[in-house]
Each structure stands twice: as C-alpha cells, then as structure tokens.
Design a protein around this motif. Structure first.
Motif: not given
Length: 229
Positions: A27-41, A200-208
């Motif tokens: 399961r994907i846990k999105p980490v929005n690197i544009g909003s700084g999620d990667q710096f969360q503890p 193809k399946r992996a690439c289709a996940l990107r915009p979602t």
C-alpha cells in the motif's frame, strides 16, 4: 503487506515497478516532498536521510517484527532477496546485477538529477554546470548504449533490479530528453521495458498519487526540495 512511502520521482518509481513485477502486496503511503512531508518525524524515523522511497515490511522473512528499509537500491536488493527474483541466480549473475545497480546509484541517478537541477530548475543559469552535467549524462548514456549493444539487459540475458533502477532515470526531464537517435541500443532497451505490464501499472500510479505531476514547481515546493539544510 508492505508499506511504501512514495512520491512519483525516478527513485520512487523504481520501487513501484519492483513491487508490481513481484506481485507483493503493498500500500502506498504518499510523502509529498513538495510540501515537506519528508521532514516529518514519523518519516525520518524510517528514512533518516529525508528522501523517498522507504518501505516497511510487516512480514519479513525472518518472522520478526516489521522491518524498515530506506535508499532505493537497498530496497530493490531487499525485495529481490525476499522474493528470489530479479537479483541474479548465482555468484556471477548476482555480481553483474550488483555492479550495474551500484553504477546507477552512484552515477546515472545523481548526475541526471544534477543535470535536471541546473538545466531545468535553477533560478539563474550556470553555463559551466549545465555543460558539465549534460556532458556527464551523455557519457553515461554512451556507457549504457555500449553495454546494451552486447546484451539485452544490463546484467546480461535477464531483466533484473539493475534495469529497474536505471530505467526511470533515462527519460526524466521534458527539457532534456535523451538522444535516442545517437544511442539506438539504449532506445531499444528503454522501449522494451516501457512495454512490460508491471511497468505500465507502476507508471499509471504516478498521477493518482500526485495529480499536479508535470506542472511547474511553485516557490514553496522549490523551498522544500532545494532550500533545506
């Protein structure tokens, strides 16, 4: 079940491709690197270098507690070991896979990233840096093309995590496309991998995961991506 801490970048895409290729539950846990999620503890607890991707395997092979892994190359090796797939089947094939995986991690990825930074994202052009990284990425593409003139895949006859690692880093920036005309063997390899159903399946996940994918970066995104110390 594997938790994948992911954002659609070349390094992130390596892992979605591998997970789709192996059929592991994740399961994907999105980490929005544009909003700084990667710096969360919470994220830093499993990825101390504040970079995606990272995984948490809730069913590791040793039967012990959940196991976290960061760094895309280490994750690919871990998943190859877990599944017995795409990592090589004997000493020589494993060595081929490992050396081309390390080549991508140490060369193709970082140099392509620096090319993109200076040629696409930098607020002020630095001609020396643009030329330096353009030339180095072209050199690396030449290395790939020569290798792929001899064998169908980077590690030889069989598709492996070396290919999975390198593929997302070839066609990254619309403003800096690869010179497929000059490197026909690289072009053949890249097109063949793009046609794999798992890719193809992996690439289709990107915009979602990131509906704003492909849009120009805003100032806040640039600050989080390039301004942290």
């Amino acid at each position: 079940m594997i938790d994948l801490y992911y954002w659609p970048t070349p390094n992130g895409d390596k892992i979605t491709v591998m997970l789709e290729e192996t059929g592991l539950d994740y399961r994907i846990k999105p980490v929005n690197i544009g909003s700084g999620d990667q710096f969360q503890p919470e994220f830093l607890a499993i990825a101390p270098n504040n970079k995606i991707p990272a995984i948490v395997d809730h069913a590791p092979a040793d039967g012990g507690p959940a196991l976290s892994v960061f760094e895309s190359g280490a994750i690919l090796q871990y998943l190859a070991d877990k599944t017995g797939r795409f990592g090589g089947h004997d000493l020589r094939s494993r060595t081929e896979v490992s050396q081309w995986l390390m080549w991508q991690m140490a060369g193709l990825g970082p140099m392509s990233g620096q090319m993109g930074h200076f040629a696409v994202y930098a607020p002020d052009p630095v001609p020396y840096a643009i030329e330096r990284y353009d030339s180095e990425v072209r050199r690396l593409h030449r290395v790939l093309d020569k290798r792929l003139s001899q064998v169908p895949y980077l590690a030889g006859e069989h598709y492996s995590i070396a290919d999975i690692a390198a593929w997302p880093w070839i066609q990254v920036y619309a403003k800096r496309p690869p010179d497929f005309a000059a490197f026909p063997h690289l072009a053949r390899w890249h097109a063949a991998i793009a046609e794999r159903p798992a890719v193809k399946r992996a690439c289709a996940l990107r915009p979602t995961v990131n509906p704003q994918l492909g849009q120009p970066l805003g100032e806040e995104e640039k600050r989080h991506l390039f301004g942290q110390r």
